[in-house]
Design a protein around this motif. Structure first.
Motif, PDB file in Angstrom:
ATOM      1  N   ARG A 195       1.069  -1.253   0.135  1.00  0.00           N
ATOM      2  CA  ARG A 195      -0.168   0.047   0.359  1.00  0.00           C
ATOM      3  C   ARG A 195       0.845   1.447  -0.152  1.00  0.00           C
ATOM      4  O   ARG A 195       0.361   2.123  -0.728  1.00  0.00           O
ATOM      5  N   GLN A 230      -1.025   5.036  -1.150  1.00  0.00           N
ATOM      6  CA  GLN A 230      -2.556   5.695   0.018  1.00  0.00           C
ATOM      7  C   GLN A 230      -1.492   5.964   1.132  1.00  0.00           C
ATOM      8  O   GLN A 230      -0.337   6.205   1.618  1.00  0.00           O
ATOM      9  N   ARG A 278      -6.442  -2.446   9.660  1.00  0.00           N
ATOM     10  CA  ARG A 278      -6.913  -2.664  11.529  1.00  0.00           C
ATOM     11  C   ARG A 278      -6.026  -2.368  12.433  1.00  0.00           C
ATOM     12  O   ARG A 278      -5.619  -3.431  13.378  1.00  0.00           O
ATOM     13  N   THR A 316      -7.738  -0.080   6.936  1.00  0.00           N
ATOM     14  CA  THR A 316      -7.328  -0.930   5.899  1.00  0.00           C
ATOM     15  C   THR A 316      -7.542  -2.755   7.119  1.00  0.00           C
ATOM     16  O   THR A 316      -7.952  -3.470   6.880  1.00  0.00           O
ATOM     17  N   ASP A 375      -5.564   5.807   6.066  1.00  0.00           N
ATOM     18  CA  ASP A 375      -6.315   5.035   5.635  1.00  0.00           C
ATOM     19  C   ASP A 375      -5.543   3.559   5.539  1.00  0.00           C
ATOM     20  O   ASP A 375      -6.752   2.689   5.667  1.00  0.00           O
TER      21      ASP A 375
END
Length: 179
Positions: free
Chosen positions: A27, A32, A42, A40, A36
């Motif tokens: 990511r 990103q 957690r 995503t 975020d």
């Protein structure tokens, strides 16, 4: 992800945590934002920030797990040898009595394997391998249980100090009419 009660992760838990980190790297490469990624996967934003910093500094290798910080420094063969030496007893290893203490075991580990443990680390090592602490009952070999019972019943009541009897209305601080 939360750590198990009482400490770090198992090997399976560590591998799962590493998969999450590698997903974060993918990511990062996709551009990103930390918020975020954290939502995503957690995890906390602080963890993502730390992983991103490590990824920038050292690449993917910077994000990989370093292994368990508490991994044992003694191998299975060494543990087996330690157990054999402990069974031989403290007298064989130069101590004056037959009591193993954590400090003595720590010293023995140092002598045998040239590895230094703390006293607490020694206890954790022993506990991990099924040892438990025991305190011997201190009784004289010459002790006569019948004589002890007789002493308790006959001699002790005469020796101990008599108790003060407190009656209703009596007080140790004031006497009637002393005010």
């Amino acid at each position: 992800m939360r750590y198990a009660q009482g400490g770090g992760l198992t090997d399976i838990g560590r591998a799962a945590r590493e998969r999450v980190r590698l997903q974060a790297v993918t990511r990062f490469q996709g551009g990103q934002k930390n918020r975020d990624i954290a939502a995503t996967l957690r995890v906390s934003e602080r963890s993502v920030e730390r992983w991103r910093r490590q990824w920038r500094e050292r690449g993917e290798a910077g994000v990989l797990s370093k292994g368990s910080p508490g991994r044992p420094r003694l191998g299975e063969a060494q543990i087996a040898r330690l157990e054999r030496e402990l069974e031989r007893g403290p007298l064989v290893h130069g101590w004056a009595d037959q009591r193993w203490t954590l400090a003595r075991i720590k010293t023995l580990i140092g002598r045998l394997f040239h590895v230094s443990y703390t006293v607490e680390g020694t206890w954790l090592l022993l506990k991990r391998h099924g040892w438990s602490w025991q305190q011997p009952a201190r009784r004289a070999i010459e002790r006569g249980d019948a004589a002890v019972e007789v002493w308790k019943k006959e001699t002790w009541p005469r020796v101990r100090a008599p108790r003060r009897h407190v009656t209703a209305g009596s007080s140790s601080r004031t006497k009637p009419g002393s005010r």
